[in-house]
Design a protein around this motif. Sequence first.
Motif, PDB file in Angstrom:
ATOM      1  N   THR A 114      44.383  37.525  37.563  1.00  0.00           N
ATOM      2  CA  THR A 114      45.152  38.209  36.527  1.00  0.00           C
ATOM      3  C   THR A 114      45.231  39.695  36.833  1.00  0.00           C
ATOM      4  OG1 THR A 114      43.195  38.641  35.179  1.00  0.00           O
ATOM      5  CG2 THR A 114      44.360  36.552  34.804  1.00  0.00           C
ATOM      6  N   LYS A 115      46.110  40.384  36.125  1.00  0.00           N
ATOM      7  CA  LYS A 115      46.282  41.818  36.364  1.00  0.00           C
ATOM      8  C   LYS A 115      44.994  42.584  36.106  1.00  0.00           C
ATOM      9  CE  LYS A 115      48.936  45.443  37.216  1.00  0.00           C
ATOM     10  NZ  LYS A 115      50.282  45.612  36.675  1.00  0.00           N
ATOM     11  N   THR A 116      44.319  42.251  35.007  1.00  0.00           N
ATOM     12  CA  THR A 116      43.061  42.924  34.693  1.00  0.00           C
ATOM     13  C   THR A 116      42.006  42.632  35.754  1.00  0.00           C
ATOM     14  OG1 THR A 116      43.523  42.836  32.325  1.00  0.00           O
ATOM     15  CG2 THR A 116      41.234  43.168  32.990  1.00  0.00           C
ATOM     16  N   ALA A 117      41.939  41.384  36.208  1.00  0.00           N
ATOM     17  CA  ALA A 117      40.972  41.020  37.246  1.00  0.00           C
ATOM     18  C   ALA A 117      41.261  41.735  38.549  1.00  0.00           C
ATOM     19  CB  ALA A 117      40.988  39.500  37.471  1.00  0.00           C
ATOM     20  N   VAL A 118      42.536  41.879  38.881  1.00  0.00           N
ATOM     21  CA  VAL A 118      42.932  42.578  40.103  1.00  0.00           C
ATOM     22  C   VAL A 118      42.534  44.043  40.027  1.00  0.00           C
ATOM     23  CG1 VAL A 118      44.950  43.460  41.338  1.00  0.00           C
ATOM     24  CG2 VAL A 118      44.779  41.022  40.815  1.00  0.00           C
ATOM     25  N   GLN A 119      42.748  44.652  38.871  1.00  0.00           N
ATOM     26  CA  GLN A 119      42.387  46.059  38.727  1.00  0.00           C
ATOM     27  C   GLN A 119      40.874  46.251  38.809  1.00  0.00           C
ATOM     28  OE1 GLN A 119      44.460  48.811  36.560  1.00  0.00           O
ATOM     29  NE2 GLN A 119      46.066  47.499  35.827  1.00  0.00           N
ATOM     30  N   ARG A 120      40.136  45.306  38.236  1.00  0.00           N
ATOM     31  CA  ARG A 120      38.673  45.383  38.321  1.00  0.00           C
ATOM     32  C   ARG A 120      38.222  45.223  39.778  1.00  0.00           C
ATOM     33  NH1 ARG A 120      37.740  41.672  35.039  1.00  0.00           N
ATOM     34  NH2 ARG A 120      37.541  42.962  33.164  1.00  0.00           N
ATOM     35  N   TYR A 121      38.855  44.342  40.495  1.00  0.00           N
ATOM     36  CA  TYR A 121      38.545  44.128  41.916  1.00  0.00           C
ATOM     37  C   TYR A 121      38.800  45.411  42.713  1.00  0.00           C
ATOM     38  CZ  TYR A 121      39.437  42.474  46.713  1.00  0.00           C
ATOM     39  OH  TYR A 121      39.456  42.311  48.075  1.00  0.00           O
ATOM     40  N   TYR A 122      39.937  46.052  42.474  1.00  0.00           N
ATOM     41  CA  TYR A 122      40.260  47.284  43.196  1.00  0.00           C
ATOM     42  C   TYR A 122      39.302  48.410  42.828  1.00  0.00           C
ATOM     43  CZ  TYR A 122      42.978  51.164  45.083  1.00  0.00           C
ATOM     44  OH  TYR A 122      43.383  52.291  45.781  1.00  0.00           O
TER      45      TYR A 122
ATOM     46  N   THR B 117      34.816  39.166  44.704  1.00  0.00           N
ATOM     47  CA  THR B 117      35.980  38.392  45.139  1.00  0.00           C
ATOM     48  C   THR B 117      35.994  37.037  44.439  1.00  0.00           C
ATOM     49  OG1 THR B 117      35.888  39.483  47.310  1.00  0.00           O
ATOM     50  CG2 THR B 117      37.222  37.495  47.139  1.00  0.00           C
ATOM     51  N   LYS B 118      34.818  36.433  44.314  1.00  0.00           N
ATOM     52  CA  LYS B 118      34.708  35.158  43.603  1.00  0.00           C
ATOM     53  C   LYS B 118      35.075  35.328  42.135  1.00  0.00           C
ATOM     54  CE  LYS B 118      33.619  30.825  43.115  1.00  0.00           C
ATOM     55  NZ  LYS B 118      34.499  29.769  43.703  1.00  0.00           N
ATOM     56  N   ALA B 119      34.674  36.444  41.535  1.00  0.00           N
ATOM     57  CA  ALA B 119      35.026  36.702  40.136  1.00  0.00           C
ATOM     58  C   ALA B 119      36.534  36.837  39.976  1.00  0.00           C
ATOM     59  CB  ALA B 119      34.318  37.966  39.651  1.00  0.00           C
ATOM     60  N   LEU B 120      37.177  37.507  40.918  1.00  0.00           N
ATOM     61  CA  LEU B 120      38.630  37.637  40.897  1.00  0.00           C
ATOM     62  C   LEU B 120      39.286  36.256  40.939  1.00  0.00           C
ATOM     63  CD1 LEU B 120      41.270  39.314  41.186  1.00  0.00           C
ATOM     64  CD2 LEU B 120      40.840  39.362  43.655  1.00  0.00           C
ATOM     65  N   GLU B 121      38.764  35.393  41.785  1.00  0.00           N
ATOM     66  CA  GLU B 121      39.280  34.032  41.908  1.00  0.00           C
ATOM     67  C   GLU B 121      39.063  33.249  40.621  1.00  0.00           C
ATOM     68  OE1 GLU B 121      38.914  31.021  45.565  1.00  0.00           O
ATOM     69  OE2 GLU B 121      37.056  31.194  44.413  1.00  0.00           O
ATOM     70  N   THR B 122      37.868  33.374  40.053  1.00  0.00           N
ATOM     71  CA  THR B 122      37.533  32.647  38.819  1.00  0.00           C
ATOM     72  C   THR B 122      38.429  33.069  37.666  1.00  0.00           C
ATOM     73  OG1 THR B 122      35.222  32.437  39.518  1.00  0.00           O
ATOM     74  CG2 THR B 122      35.685  32.166  37.165  1.00  0.00           C
ATOM     75  N   GLU B 123      38.789  34.352  37.618  1.00  0.00           N
ATOM     76  CA  GLU B 123      39.636  34.869  36.538  1.00  0.00           C
ATOM     77  C   GLU B 123      41.117  34.614  36.780  1.00  0.00           C
ATOM     78  OE1 GLU B 123      38.587  38.881  35.142  1.00  0.00           O
ATOM     79  OE2 GLU B 123      36.709  38.657  36.261  1.00  0.00           O
ATOM     80  N   GLY B 124      41.430  33.927  37.877  1.00  0.00           N
ATOM     81  CA  GLY B 124      42.809  33.523  38.117  1.00  0.00           C
ATOM     82  C   GLY B 124      43.722  34.617  38.630  1.00  0.00           C
TER      83      GLY B 124
ATOM     84  N   GLY C 223      46.649  36.227  48.654  1.00  0.00           N
ATOM     85  CA  GLY C 223      46.570  36.434  50.099  1.00  0.00           C
ATOM     86  C   GLY C 223      46.017  37.793  50.477  1.00  0.00           C
ATOM     87  N   VAL C 224      46.486  38.835  49.782  1.00  0.00           N
ATOM     88  CA  VAL C 224      46.031  40.185  50.107  1.00  0.00           C
ATOM     89  C   VAL C 224      44.592  40.402  49.653  1.00  0.00           C
ATOM     90  CG1 VAL C 224      46.373  42.637  49.587  1.00  0.00           C
ATOM     91  CG2 VAL C 224      48.330  41.192  50.179  1.00  0.00           C
ATOM     92  N   SER C 225      44.211  39.806  48.540  1.00  0.00           N
ATOM     93  CA  SER C 225      42.822  39.925  48.082  1.00  0.00           C
ATOM     94  C   SER C 225      41.869  39.323  49.105  1.00  0.00           C
ATOM     95  CB  SER C 225      42.640  39.231  46.737  1.00  0.00           C
ATOM     96  OG  SER C 225      43.464  39.804  45.751  1.00  0.00           O
ATOM     97  N   TYR C 226      42.191  38.136  49.582  1.00  0.00           N
ATOM     98  CA  TYR C 226      41.354  37.503  50.596  1.00  0.00           C
ATOM     99  C   TYR C 226      41.377  38.277  51.910  1.00  0.00           C
ATOM    100  CZ  TYR C 226      40.922  33.346  47.602  1.00  0.00           C
ATOM    101  OH  TYR C 226      40.637  32.484  46.571  1.00  0.00           O
ATOM    102  N   LEU C 227      42.539  38.808  52.271  1.00  0.00           N
ATOM    103  CA  LEU C 227      42.643  39.597  53.495  1.00  0.00           C
ATOM    104  C   LEU C 227      41.786  40.854  53.393  1.00  0.00           C
ATOM    105  CD1 LEU C 227      43.903  40.237  56.262  1.00  0.00           C
ATOM    106  CD2 LEU C 227      45.849  41.275  55.035  1.00  0.00           C
TER     107      LEU C 227
END
Length: 365
Positions: free
Chosen positions: A340-348, A331-338, A284-288
Amino acid sequence: AETAGTASASVRCDRGAHASSTVALGAGARRGGRLVALSTAAAGDASSFGDDADENSVSVDATGKANSLAGAVWKFVRPHTIRGTILGTTAIVTKCLLNNPELFNVSLIPRAALGLVALLCGNGYIVGINQIYDVDIDKVNKPFLPVAAGELTVPLAWAACATFAALGASIVLTNFGPLISKLYCFGLFLGTIYSIPPFRLKQNPVAAFAIIATVRGFLLNFGVHHATTAALGLPFKWSPPILFITCFVTLFAVVISITKDLADIEGDKKFNIDTFATKLGVKGVSYLGSGLLLANYVAAVAAALVNKGWFNQPLMIGAHVLFSVFLIAKTKALETEGFTKTAVQRYYQNIWYLFYSEYLILPFI
């Protein structure tokens, strides 16, 4: 802790502070691109799931073990916030000087150096005080931070914070005017009530993002621009690019304030810290965050289309379209990676890259 560079940056709002902004031009303008590259080396947030090495490699923080007191202090001041503040300052000063190159005077540099020292001291105090009061939470969320990792003892951390605050305030009070002194102290105050009991406003998600957005958004940009124009002997007035960046970064700071907690849900829940991430979840917060930032980019393009004489239209439109595409892809990559903690950190981490990029184009829009 993200409040850090922000709050201290607000101090540069009169003549002396303008000079402090000027020093960033000399050192920072030549290295603008390098600042972004350096952030890649800043390593990560530790977590309870995912591979630690992978997480560290995609974090905005410096995660390597400190082998000296100097190394521990460098980690203590959260280098990625320093880079953001220096880059923002440099971009605004550069914009002013490109518009008035004949007004630059090397006699401003000594006062500018003092202002920069005060700025870095304020940054160190604010992020430092947060680590002191968050040490138990950081042992869960960010065990690589120097106090949580035992690389810097709590007494030494207090000594560092006291030194930063005293040195920064004394520089400002003895060298700059009343406006900058009030703003500097206000910045320290905001950073303090963000972290310490009984206020500890970081526990309230609305208050937390309001502090971060105010300091990194409005005070940084207004302060640096006001200071620079005063140092150059010009009357203060909003120019379209400066008004744009002030509004744009204020909303961007909201995005930073809510997405910074994405990787920290475990520790925040354990210690009853309410954040948008603990309430709405990672997805939710990622999409927001992405939605708010995308709206920011759409508004930037619209501003350039409606006010053709205010901006370098091809750059303003082209850059923000590219930033939008980058944001959507990440954002799509974050979604594709499910998520995960690593994906969230990469997104940030990518959110910070976009933040740096906005200031890189500012002098030329």
